[in-house]
Motif scaffolding. Structure first.
Motif, PDB file in Angstrom:
ATOM      1  N   GLU A   1       0.861  -1.191   0.000  1.00 47.87           N
ATOM      2  CA  GLU A   1       0.000   0.000   0.000  1.00 47.87           C
ATOM      3  C   GLU A   1       0.894   1.238   0.000  1.00 47.87           C
ATOM      4  N   PRO A   2       0.695   2.162  -0.951  1.00 50.82           N
ATOM      5  CA  PRO A   2       1.543   3.349  -1.008  1.00 50.82           C
ATOM      6  C   PRO A   2       1.343   4.236   0.229  1.00 50.82           C
ATOM      7  N   LYS A   3       2.419   4.816   0.711  1.00 58.70           N
ATOM      8  CA  LYS A   3       2.353   5.710   1.856  1.00 58.70           C
ATOM      9  C   LYS A   3       1.870   7.087   1.406  1.00 58.70           C
ATOM     10  N   PHE A   4       1.183   7.756   2.305  1.00 62.78           N
ATOM     11  CA  PHE A   4       0.662   9.091   2.005  1.00 62.78           C
ATOM     12  C   PHE A   4       1.811  10.070   1.740  1.00 62.78           C
ATOM     13  N   GLU A   5       2.885   9.926   2.464  1.00 62.17           N
ATOM     14  CA  GLU A   5       4.027  10.810   2.270  1.00 62.17           C
ATOM     15  C   GLU A   5       4.637  10.638   0.886  1.00 62.17           C
ATOM     16  N   ASP A   6       4.725   9.391   0.432  1.00 60.03           N
ATOM     17  CA  ASP A   6       5.279   9.127  -0.897  1.00 60.03           C
ATOM     18  C   ASP A   6       4.399   9.714  -1.993  1.00 60.03           C
ATOM     19  N   VAL A   7       3.087   9.552  -1.815  1.00 56.01           N
ATOM     20  CA  VAL A   7       2.155  10.116  -2.800  1.00 56.01           C
ATOM     21  C   VAL A   7       2.240  11.639  -2.784  1.00 56.01           C
ATOM     22  N   GLY A   8       2.405  12.233  -1.607  1.00 51.36           N
ATOM     23  CA  GLY A   8       2.559  13.687  -1.507  1.00 51.36           C
ATOM     24  C   GLY A   8       3.826  14.179  -2.172  1.00 51.36           C
ATOM     25  N   ILE A   9       4.918  13.448  -2.000  1.00 48.16           N
ATOM     26  CA  ILE A   9       6.169  13.821  -2.661  1.00 48.16           C
ATOM     27  C   ILE A   9       6.023  13.706  -4.182  1.00 48.16           C
ATOM     28  N   GLY A  10       5.386  12.642  -4.632  1.00 49.38           N
ATOM     29  CA  GLY A  10       5.145  12.491  -6.068  1.00 49.38           C
ATOM     30  C   GLY A  10       4.274  13.603  -6.619  1.00 49.38           C
ATOM     31  N   ALA A  11       3.262  14.012  -5.836  1.00 54.31           N
ATOM     32  CA  ALA A  11       2.393  15.101  -6.274  1.00 54.31           C
ATOM     33  C   ALA A  11       3.161  16.418  -6.342  1.00 54.31           C
ATOM     34  N   SER A  12       4.043  16.656  -5.384  1.00 50.90           N
ATOM     35  CA  SER A  12       4.800  17.915  -5.410  1.00 50.90           C
ATOM     36  C   SER A  12       5.817  17.940  -6.552  1.00 50.90           C
ATOM     37  N   ILE A  13       6.427  16.807  -6.838  1.00 47.30           N
ATOM     38  CA  ILE A  13       7.338  16.746  -7.983  1.00 47.30           C
ATOM     39  C   ILE A  13       6.564  16.953  -9.276  1.00 47.30           C
ATOM     40  N   GLY A  14       5.392  16.318  -9.394  1.00 50.41           N
ATOM     41  CA  GLY A  14       4.544  16.527 -10.567  1.00 50.41           C
ATOM     42  C   GLY A  14       4.083  17.961 -10.689  1.00 50.41           C
ATOM     43  N   LEU A  15       3.813  18.614  -9.550  1.00 57.51           N
ATOM     44  CA  LEU A  15       3.417  20.017  -9.562  1.00 57.51           C
ATOM     45  C   LEU A  15       4.533  20.879 -10.132  1.00 57.51           C
ATOM     46  N   GLY A  16       5.745  20.621  -9.712  1.00 53.89           N
ATOM     47  CA  GLY A  16       6.889  21.385 -10.231  1.00 53.89           C
ATOM     48  C   GLY A  16       7.081  21.190 -11.721  1.00 53.89           C
ATOM     49  N   PHE A  17       7.017  19.941 -12.168  1.00 54.18           N
ATOM     50  CA  PHE A  17       7.146  19.680 -13.604  1.00 54.18           C
ATOM     51  C   PHE A  17       5.984  20.285 -14.382  1.00 54.18           C
ATOM     52  N   GLY A  18       4.780  20.233 -13.816  1.00 54.14           N
ATOM     53  CA  GLY A  18       3.622  20.817 -14.489  1.00 54.14           C
ATOM     54  C   GLY A  18       3.743  22.320 -14.646  1.00 54.14           C
ATOM     55  N   LEU A  19       4.235  23.002 -13.602  1.00 53.81           N
ATOM     56  CA  LEU A  19       4.432  24.448 -13.695  1.00 53.81           C
ATOM     57  C   LEU A  19       5.494  24.800 -14.725  1.00 53.81           C
ATOM     58  N   LEU A  20       6.575  24.077 -14.707  1.00 53.79           N
ATOM     59  CA  LEU A  20       7.658  24.340 -15.645  1.00 53.79           C
ATOM     60  C   LEU A  20       7.213  24.088 -17.084  1.00 53.79           C
ATOM     61  N   THR A  21       6.536  22.989 -17.290  1.00 55.78           N
ATOM     62  CA  THR A  21       6.056  22.657 -18.631  1.00 55.78           C
ATOM     63  C   THR A  21       5.035  23.675 -19.123  1.00 55.78           C
ATOM     64  N   SER A  22       4.108  24.075 -18.241  1.00 61.89           N
ATOM     65  CA  SER A  22       3.083  25.037 -18.656  1.00 61.89           C
ATOM     66  C   SER A  22       3.695  26.381 -19.023  1.00 61.89           C
ATOM     67  N   TYR A  23       4.767  26.774 -18.336  1.00 63.12           N
ATOM     68  CA  TYR A  23       5.441  28.030 -18.679  1.00 63.12           C
ATOM     69  C   TYR A  23       6.016  27.961 -20.094  1.00 63.12           C
ATOM     70  N   PHE A  24       6.745  26.889 -20.395  1.00 61.62           N
ATOM     71  CA  PHE A  24       7.359  26.782 -21.718  1.00 61.62           C
ATOM     72  C   PHE A  24       6.321  26.625 -22.823  1.00 61.62           C
ATOM     73  N   VAL A  25       5.276  25.869 -22.560  1.00 63.59           N
ATOM     74  CA  VAL A  25       4.223  25.701 -23.568  1.00 63.59           C
ATOM     75  C   VAL A  25       3.521  27.029 -23.819  1.00 63.59           C
ATOM     76  N   HIS A  26       3.257  27.779 -22.744  1.00 61.43           N
ATOM     77  CA  HIS A  26       2.591  29.076 -22.914  1.00 61.43           C
ATOM     78  C   HIS A  26       3.466  30.043 -23.714  1.00 61.43           C
ATOM     79  N   GLN A  27       4.777  30.029 -23.471  1.00 62.38           N
ATOM     80  CA  GLN A  27       5.676  30.906 -24.227  1.00 62.38           C
ATOM     81  C   GLN A  27       5.670  30.546 -25.714  1.00 62.38           C
ATOM     82  N   LEU A  28       5.605  29.264 -26.029  1.00 63.73           N
ATOM     83  CA  LEU A  28       5.530  28.848 -27.435  1.00 63.73           C
ATOM     84  C   LEU A  28       4.231  29.300 -28.079  1.00 63.73           C
ATOM     85  N   VAL A  29       3.138  29.228 -27.321  1.00 63.84           N
ATOM     86  CA  VAL A  29       1.846  29.679 -27.850  1.00 63.84           C
ATOM     87  C   VAL A  29       1.874  31.183 -28.110  1.00 63.84           C
TER      88      VAL A  29
END
Length: 111
Positions: free
Chosen positions: A49-77
């Motif tokens: 069973e996945p730990k809540f802390e691990d899922v939270g860390i994964g969510a925060s890493i995904g949040l960082g990648f999502g913000l970075l990706t959205s910035y570059f995609v928006h600049q291209l648009v």
């Protein structure tokens, strides 16, 4: 569980926003969701069973990648929109009336 990964991937690839703020919001939400789903799926794949802390860390890493990706995609648009605005296509119907055309006036006397 694969359906969750496919849906988050599709959501990340199909989102588009008109402002940078909206792009950041969408990128943060889909990145955090994708990161949490990927961490949860990886934890379930190991048989535990996945730990809540691990899922939270994964969510925060995904949040960082999502913000970075959205910035570059928006600049291209923005660059694509500016390039499209610079390319002016003139069609025959868009031309202004000729200044050398003299309207046909009434040559008869009277009125």
């Amino acid at each position: 569980m694969r359906a969750v990964l496919y849906l988050t991937t599709v959501a990340m690839l199909t989102g588009g926003c008109s402002t940078l703020d909206q792009s950041f919001r969408l990128g943060a939400a889909t990145g955090a969701l994708a990161g949490a789903a990927a961490t949860y799926a990886a934890g379930r794949a190991t048989g535990s069973e996945p730990k809540f802390e691990d899922v939270g860390i994964g969510a925060s890493i995904g949040l960082g990648f999502g913000l970075l990706t959205s910035y570059f995609v928006h600049q291209l648009v923005v660059e694509d929109r500016e390039a499209a605005m610079r390319q002016t296509e003139i069609y025959f119907g868009d031309l202004p009336p000729s200044p050398f055309v003299i309207p046909n006036t009434n040559k008869r006397g009277g009125r």
